[in-house]
Design a protein around this motif. Structure first.
Motif, PDB file in Angstrom:
ATOM      1  N   ALA A  34       0.858  -1.309  -0.040  1.00  0.00           N
ATOM      2  CA  ALA A  34      -0.107  -0.300  -0.159  1.00  0.00           C
ATOM      3  C   ALA A  34       0.666   1.298   0.302  1.00  0.00           C
ATOM      4  O   ALA A  34      -0.071   2.150  -0.857  1.00  0.00           O
ATOM      5  CB  ALA A  34      -0.928  -0.229   1.413  1.00  0.00           C
ATOM      6  N   THR A  37       1.499   3.001  -3.565  1.00  0.00           N
ATOM      7  CA  THR A  37       0.887   3.316  -4.281  1.00  0.00           C
ATOM      8  C   THR A  37       0.831   4.358  -4.892  1.00  0.00           C
ATOM      9  O   THR A  37       0.845   5.759  -4.119  1.00  0.00           O
ATOM     10  CB  THR A  37      -1.029   3.084  -3.893  1.00  0.00           C
ATOM     11  OG1 THR A  37      -0.961   3.795  -2.836  1.00  0.00           O
ATOM     12  CG2 THR A  37      -1.239   1.394  -3.476  1.00  0.00           C
ATOM     13  N   THR A  40      -5.884   6.185  -6.255  1.00  0.00           N
ATOM     14  CA  THR A  40      -7.125   5.521  -5.905  1.00  0.00           C
ATOM     15  C   THR A  40      -7.851   5.200  -6.912  1.00  0.00           C
ATOM     16  O   THR A  40      -7.867   6.251  -7.683  1.00  0.00           O
ATOM     17  CB  THR A  40      -7.092   5.324  -4.951  1.00  0.00           C
ATOM     18  OG1 THR A  40      -6.250   4.950  -3.703  1.00  0.00           O
ATOM     19  CG2 THR A  40      -8.443   4.372  -4.462  1.00  0.00           C
ATOM     20  N   THR A  57       1.377   1.815  -9.763  1.00  0.00           N
ATOM     21  CA  THR A  57       1.195   1.167  -9.020  1.00  0.00           C
ATOM     22  C   THR A  57       0.107   2.005  -8.082  1.00  0.00           C
ATOM     23  O   THR A  57      -0.308   3.060  -7.799  1.00  0.00           O
ATOM     24  CB  THR A  57       2.040   0.953  -7.676  1.00  0.00           C
ATOM     25  OG1 THR A  57       3.487   0.731  -8.287  1.00  0.00           O
ATOM     26  CG2 THR A  57       1.368   0.202  -6.547  1.00  0.00           C
ATOM     27  N   THR A  59      -4.005   1.479  -6.641  1.00  0.00           N
ATOM     28  CA  THR A  59      -5.412   0.565  -5.290  1.00  0.00           C
ATOM     29  C   THR A  59      -6.381   0.819  -6.320  1.00  0.00           C
ATOM     30  O   THR A  59      -6.758   1.664  -6.904  1.00  0.00           O
ATOM     31  CB  THR A  59      -5.513   1.761  -3.795  1.00  0.00           C
ATOM     32  OG1 THR A  59      -4.051   1.516  -3.293  1.00  0.00           O
ATOM     33  CG2 THR A  59      -6.411   0.458  -3.030  1.00  0.00           C
ATOM     34  N   ASN A  68      -4.037  -3.633  -3.934  1.00  0.00           N
ATOM     35  CA  ASN A  68      -2.533  -2.916  -4.164  1.00  0.00           C
ATOM     36  C   ASN A  68      -1.773  -3.758  -5.691  1.00  0.00           C
ATOM     37  O   ASN A  68      -1.827  -4.756  -5.640  1.00  0.00           O
ATOM     38  CB  ASN A  68      -1.733  -2.583  -3.579  1.00  0.00           C
ATOM     39  CG  ASN A  68      -2.320  -1.871  -2.218  1.00  0.00           C
ATOM     40  OD1 ASN A  68      -3.351  -0.486  -2.820  1.00  0.00           O
ATOM     41  ND2 ASN A  68      -2.558  -2.388  -1.322  1.00  0.00           N
TER      42      ASN A  68
END
Length: 103
Positions: A34, A37, A40, A57, A59, A68
């Protein structure tokens, strides 16, 4: 010499066939922590696709689940269900992976 070399070469190629198989990580990327990331993405019933950049990267949230994911695979488009089966929202969601700045 040539007649014994050809069968040995063929046997070696056949025996190593599995060594060149692509894994899911090779194709789609891999889970990430996480802390790595960059953004999102929320999947809802209206979502049909999502765009990410190779090397990014993110989420991904869908319903009560989230993952993730580090997008470093060779796949340029695939179904989200390949990496997040719990994202089944009744429709197919496609992932489009754009080339990153180093590609």
């Amino acid at each position: 010499m040539q007649t014994t070399f050809a069968p040995l070469l063929l046997a070696g190629l056949l025996a190593s066939d599995g060594a060149f198989a692509l894994t899911a990580a090779d194709q789609y990327g891999s889970p990430a922590g996480a802390q790595f990331t960059q953004r999102t993405i929320v999947i809802d019933s209206q979502t049909r696709y999502l765009n990410v950049i190779h090397g990014e990267t993110v989420t991904i949230r869908s319903g009560n689940g989230s993952i993730n994911w580090y997008f470093d695979g060779i796949g340029v488009t695939f179904d989200l269900a390949k990496i997040m089966p719990a994202a089944a929202t009744g429709q197919m969601v496609r992932v489009y992976v754009e080339p990153g700045p180093l590609n």
